[in-house]
Scaffold this active site. Structure first.
Site, PDB file in Angstrom:
ATOM      1  N   SER A 158      -0.489  13.534  55.352  1.00 38.34           N
ATOM      2  CA  SER A 158       0.915  13.241  55.073  1.00 38.34           C
ATOM      3  C   SER A 158       1.428  14.209  53.901  1.00 38.34           C
ATOM      4  O   SER A 158       2.652  14.817  53.986  1.00 38.34           O
ATOM      5  CB  SER A 158       1.357  11.873  54.839  1.00 38.34           C
ATOM      6  OG  SER A 158       0.936  11.242  56.359  1.00 38.34           O
ATOM      7  N   HIS A 188       3.119  10.605  50.505  1.00 40.30           N
ATOM      8  CA  HIS A 188       4.163  11.383  51.126  1.00 40.30           C
ATOM      9  C   HIS A 188       5.257  11.694  50.138  1.00 40.30           C
ATOM     10  O   HIS A 188       5.615  12.762  50.465  1.00 40.30           O
ATOM     11  CB  HIS A 188       4.888  10.173  52.071  1.00 40.30           C
ATOM     12  CG  HIS A 188       3.989   9.551  53.391  1.00 40.30           C
ATOM     13  ND1 HIS A 188       2.808   8.999  52.859  1.00 40.30           N
ATOM     14  CD2 HIS A 188       4.205   9.885  54.687  1.00 40.30           C
ATOM     15  CE1 HIS A 188       2.220   8.503  54.269  1.00 40.30           C
ATOM     16  NE2 HIS A 188       3.097   9.116  55.038  1.00 40.30           N
TER      17      HIS A 188
END
Length: 392
Positions: free
Chosen positions: A266, A331
């Protein structure tokens, strides 16, 4: 007839016409014929005569760019070095602006209006409109792209992630929420805070995913966003943004969520998607991709759902206490890279990044963060007397 380049920066002499005739013939023989005094300049009229006499060797769109170069010089003269810069793709910001101004006066037909294109030509045109905000850049990319090399980086990374996931699924006997399996963290690719001295884990954690629900969205975003970006900007630049997002993600976890492991790609995916979305917003009027508002909304919803899943999993009771589930902070590290380094890369199509002051500012910021995180990992865990989960 298209031109190919021997490198992403287009070194002079490295470009060749597709039929094999070197561009140096045009640069070093034909151009100087109109400049017997070796002043380095020829009149725009003579330059147009040069184009007319060799128009059969030029793609129509490339000829438009050269005509725009002629129209951009109000003094009636064209510099030999500008010609070299254009044909070798070394286009500075000021030079690009001159080309754009000249192109506006040409009022030529947009690439989107052209008919009779085959499937591969329509695909290249679609990618150009998906990623580039300026018509002159779209035409240049359309004429220059040869799919050699293909977008190998994103495809290779995606295939490796899928292969590692399938291998782990078979060995663990579990494909959904693999991260809850007691043997999951024993894999040598996972980043674990107790094993942070093993430097490869800051990068290899991308090959481990929490489950098929985690892998699925990352793979879709990598292919739908990463592959077109690599087709336009090349494997080196897109790979740089991706890897920078991956490393920033794991380092961000080691600083902000010190007791948690990290898995999944991610960080790299969010770096690419964030850079692409930010580039669209910053060039809203120039981006001509269809349904761009709807597609941005869908992309943001997908990213939010994946981020929400990661937050939920992080605070869900762990299947192997006292070690928590993987962190979601990676993230955020990827997003930070995307809206800084990533945006500079995407906004400077076929321009030298080392000539952009903003590039060096963000590189310096990234370097400072990496050095800070390294020293943090060396000293902070001991100084804070933090109780870490036992090694897997």
């Amino acid at each position: 007839m298209k031109a190919t380049s021997g490198g992403s920066d287009g070194a002079p002499g490295a470009c060749r016409w597709r039929d094999g005739a070197p561009l140096t013939l045009l640069l070093c023989v034909l151009f100087p014929q109109f400049d017997p005094g070796n002043t380095g300049f020829i009149s725009t009229g003579k330059f147009r005569s040069l184009l007319d006499s060799h128009s059969s060797k030029l793609d129509p769109h490339k000829r438009e760019v050269l005509l725009a170069l002629a129209d951009s010089h109000a003094n009636g003269q064209i510099c030999y070095q500008d010609f070299v810069n254009l044909m070798s793709n070394k286009r500075s910001n000021s030079f690009r602006q001159a080309i754009l101004q000249g192109n506006r006066r040409l009022c030529s037909k947009a690439l989107l209006e052209e008919k009779g294109l085959n499937l591969s030509q329509r695909l290249i045109r679609h990618v150009a409109y998906e990623t580039l905000p300026r018509e002159i850049d779209r035409k240049w990319y359309y004429d220059s792209y040869t799919c050699c090399p293909p977008p190998w980086f994103m495809i290779t990374v995606t295939l490796l992630e899928v292969a590692f996931f399938l291998y782990n699924g078979v060995s663990l006997g579990q494909f959904v929420l693999q991260v809850t399996h007691p043997r999951y963290l024993k894999n040598p690719l996972v980043y674990h805070p107790q094993l942070r001295a093993q430097a490869w884990r800051y990068l290899t954690y991308i090959f481990m995913h929490a489950g098929i629900e985690h892998l699925g969205l990352n793979v879709v975003l990598q292919l739908l966003v990463g592959v077109p970006l690599e087709m336009v900007h090349g494997a080196t630049r897109i790979g740089l943004v991706y890897v920078a997002g991956v490393v920033a993600g794991s380092l961000a976890v080691s600083v902000a969520d010190m007791t948690a492991p990290v898995v999944g790609s991610s960080g790299g995916v969010y770096a690419l998607v964030s850079a692409h979305l930010a580039n669209i917003v910053m060039n809203w009027s120039g981006m001509k991709c269809q349904f761009k508002l709807l597609r941005m909304a869908v992309a943001l919803i997908c990213m939010s759902m994946e981020f929400g899943r990661a937050v939920w999993l992080r605070f869900h009771p762990s299947a192997y206490p006292p070690c928590p589930h993987p962190s979601f902070v990676a993230h955020l590290g990827g997003v930070a890279v995307g809206i800084t380094l990533g945006v500079v890369v995407l906004r400077n199509y076929e321009q030298r990044l080392q000539d952009q002051s903003l590039w060096w500012i963000f590189v310096a910021m990234y370097t400072v963060f990496v050095l800070f995180a390294v020293f943090w990992n060396i000293f902070a865990y001991t100084l804070l007397d933090l109780k870490l989960p036992p090694p897997p």
